[in-house]
Design an enzyme around this catalytic site. Structure first.
Site, short mmCIF file in Angstrom:
data_model
loop_
_atom_site.label_atom_id
_atom_site.label_comp_id
_atom_site.label_asym_id
_atom_site.label_seq_id
_atom_site.Cartn_x
_atom_site.Cartn_y
_atom_site.Cartn_z
N GLU B 61 47.50 33.50 55.97
CA GLU B 61 47.18 34.50 56.98
C GLU B 61 45.76 34.35 57.53
OE1 GLU B 61 47.94 38.00 54.72
OE2 GLU B 61 45.99 37.97 53.72
N SER B 62 44.94 33.57 56.86
CA SER B 62 43.60 33.31 57.37
C SER B 62 43.61 32.43 58.61
CB SER B 62 42.78 32.62 56.28
OG SER B 62 43.44 31.45 55.85
#
Lengths: 267, 265
Positions: B61-62
């Site tokens: 998700e980064s």
């Protein structure tokens, strides 16, 4: 045009008691030095905004700077919970902490709406969860074209956004690369912005995957080499994973935390 | 943390945690895309990529799409993820362009509490929301991962504390209150199709969406699993036994985690 100033000057001029402040950075490029400067200058009653409040927010909360936290994940990444955050929520120490809690998708969209000059964002999300029952800034909305039931979240427009980047040039143009998170949106959504950088250089040579914030979109730039530590700046430093692991023990106990605060930040 | 060591004939001794990571890794099919949560899911996904699923696309998700870390990242944003990724994108793009339209095959999540329908709590335990007994980190990306991935695998250490009759807070929806609930809510993905713990493997009953014990890990009895479950557990008519970790799997896992007592979440 961005002014190039010292970090202390930037915080004195641009961060006031009671402000809504977003120090953004998604694991990478976290503006930790700026957070410590806010603690040193004794700011109070801040509404702190961040998708991933991690240890610098734990420090700001433990130091008594915050009145409210707007967030989507408050933890020590890869290690566990944030003990100062937990102590504030569970025991109101050192002060009560109001929460406005979202998911990452919700927070990211709130920044996008803020950067876009829109009052809200539309997304698919939160459906069936308990979050809408505890967070008033999550509302259902019906698509006017298809009739589909979607979710609306309001824009975030911080009074001031603070980020860390790899470089700026002497005109104040800012360049960052690697995991760039939601920093561009957070700066463009804000009334004012502070960018700390690893270095100020004569020229910004292109880097693959770069994001450039033009000088006229930024309020102040301050050179703070290592200003993201224990987070990192790709190309300059590595994430100090040991520090994150050690923070667990430091932050668990109020007295140990206060000793750390005095020694590492206030002196 | 590591439980009892199990010796199985023809296989190396392993811990219950290692069995969990290996079983979770085996669930990931080669050539698919996986949205990876940190901790146990990341360990399992990276193990799969080094073993049977070299073409597994790991999405963090980064903003790292197609990351190929050569060591296990401590966080979802370690530098090694961006440096080895096919593409690095901003966080709004991860959620809006990649996750929300249903482009990702598997969402791989963990939980502090899980109920019989695979609903996940990572927000608060005990008390009420305003005055919780324990404040946990919160939702992160999980609610939308659980909603929008084509299916969801959950990996969690099992006990009566984590396998509860009713989650104290629904952070991410599994099958809601039962079969048909996801469709009623308009959630696009299939929801949890597999739950892997340190004791066994569970799948939702096609009729009721309630988790059913289908496999126990070597050395684990059905009774032990029942005792570590906070509801009246449904058990398959024939419960299989998970194949113990092979020497190759254990070597690869220990290379990632630093040994049987290494970091794993």
């Amino acid at each position: 045009m961005a002014e190039i100033v010292t970090l202390a000057e930037a915080v004195t001029e641009l961060v006031s008691d009671g402000d809504q402040v977003a120090l953004e950075g998604f694991t990478h490029l976290i503006p930790v030095a700026a957070g410590h400067e806010i603690i040193r200058q004794g700011r109070r009653d801040l509404t702190l905004v961040r998708m991933t409040p991690d240890i610098v927010y734990d420090q700001l909360i433990g130091a008594g700077c915050a009145r409210k936290l707007v967030f989507s994940w408050g933890g020590n990444p890869g290690v566990g919970s944030l003990h100062r955050f937990r102590d504030a929520v569970q025991n109101a120490w050192p002060a009560p902490l109001e929460l406005e809690e979202h998911s990452h998708a919700g927070m990211a969209n709130r920044y996008v709406a803020g950067a876009s000059g829109l009052p809200f964002a539309v997304m698919r999300g939160y459906t069936g969860t308990d979050l809408p029952s505890v967070t008033t800034t999550i509302k259902p909305i019906t698509c006017p074209f298809t009739g589909e039931r979607l979710t609306a979240v309001p824009a975030i427009n911080p009074d001031v956004t603070v980020i860390h980047a790899q470089r700026a040039d002497r005109a104040g143009n800012v360049q960052m690369w690697g995991l760039v998170g939601v920093q561009k949106e957070a700066v463009l959504a804000a009334g004012r912005s502070i960018v700390t950088v690893e270095e100020v250089t004569d020229e910004l040579s292109p880097v693959a995957g770069q994001v450039v914030l033009p000088s006229w979109a930024v309020t102040a730039v301050a050179e703070v080499a290592g200003g993201a530590h224990p987070s990192y700046a790709q190309g300059y430093s590595d994430r100090d994973n040991t520090y994150y692991q050690e923070w667990d023990a430091i932050s668990r106990d109020r007295a140990t935390f206060e000793k750390w605060l005095t020694e590492a930040v206030l002196t | 943390m590591t439980g009892t060591s199990v010796e199985t004939s023809g296989h190396a001794a392993h811990t219950a945690s290692e069995m969990m990571s290996v079983a979770a890794a085996r669930a990931l099919r080669d050539g698919t895309s996986c949205f990876v949560g940190i901790g146990l899911p990341s360990t399992a996904a990276n193990l799969a990529r080094r073993g049977h699923a070299p073409n597994l696309t790991l999405i963090y998700e980064s903003g790292a799409l197609g990351a190929r870390p050569d060591s296990l990242p401590l966080s979802i944003g370690d530098g090694i993820l961006a440096e080895t990724a096919d593409a690095v994108v901003g966080v709004p793009e991860v959620f809006n362009y990649w996750l929300q339209p249903g482009r990702i095959d598997v969402g791989f999540l963990s939980a502090a509490q899980l109920d019989r329908f695979g609903n996940i709590n990572t927000t608060v335990i005990g008390g009420d929301y305003a005055n919780p007994g324990v404040r946990l980190p919160g939702a992160g990306g999980a609610p939308e991962i659980a909603a929008s991935c084509r299916e969801v695998f959950i990996v969690v250490k099992q006990s009566r504390r984590s396998f509860v009759d009713k989650v104290d807070f629904v952070t991410s929806v599994g099958h809601g209150s039962g079969a048909g609930d996801r469709a009623r809510l308009g959630l696009p993905g299939a929801g949890p199709t597999m739950v892997i713990t340190d004791l066994g493997v569970f799948r939702p009953d096609p009729g009721t969406a309630e988790l059913v014990l289908e496999q126990v890990h070597p050395g684990v009895t059905v009774q032990q699993v029942r005792e570590a479950t906070g509801w009246e557990l449904a058990v398959a008519s024939e419960v299989g036994t998970t194949t113990a970790p092979t020497a190759g799997e254990l070597t690869a896992l220990r290379a990632l985690t630093g040994g049987p007592d290494g970091k794993e979440g």
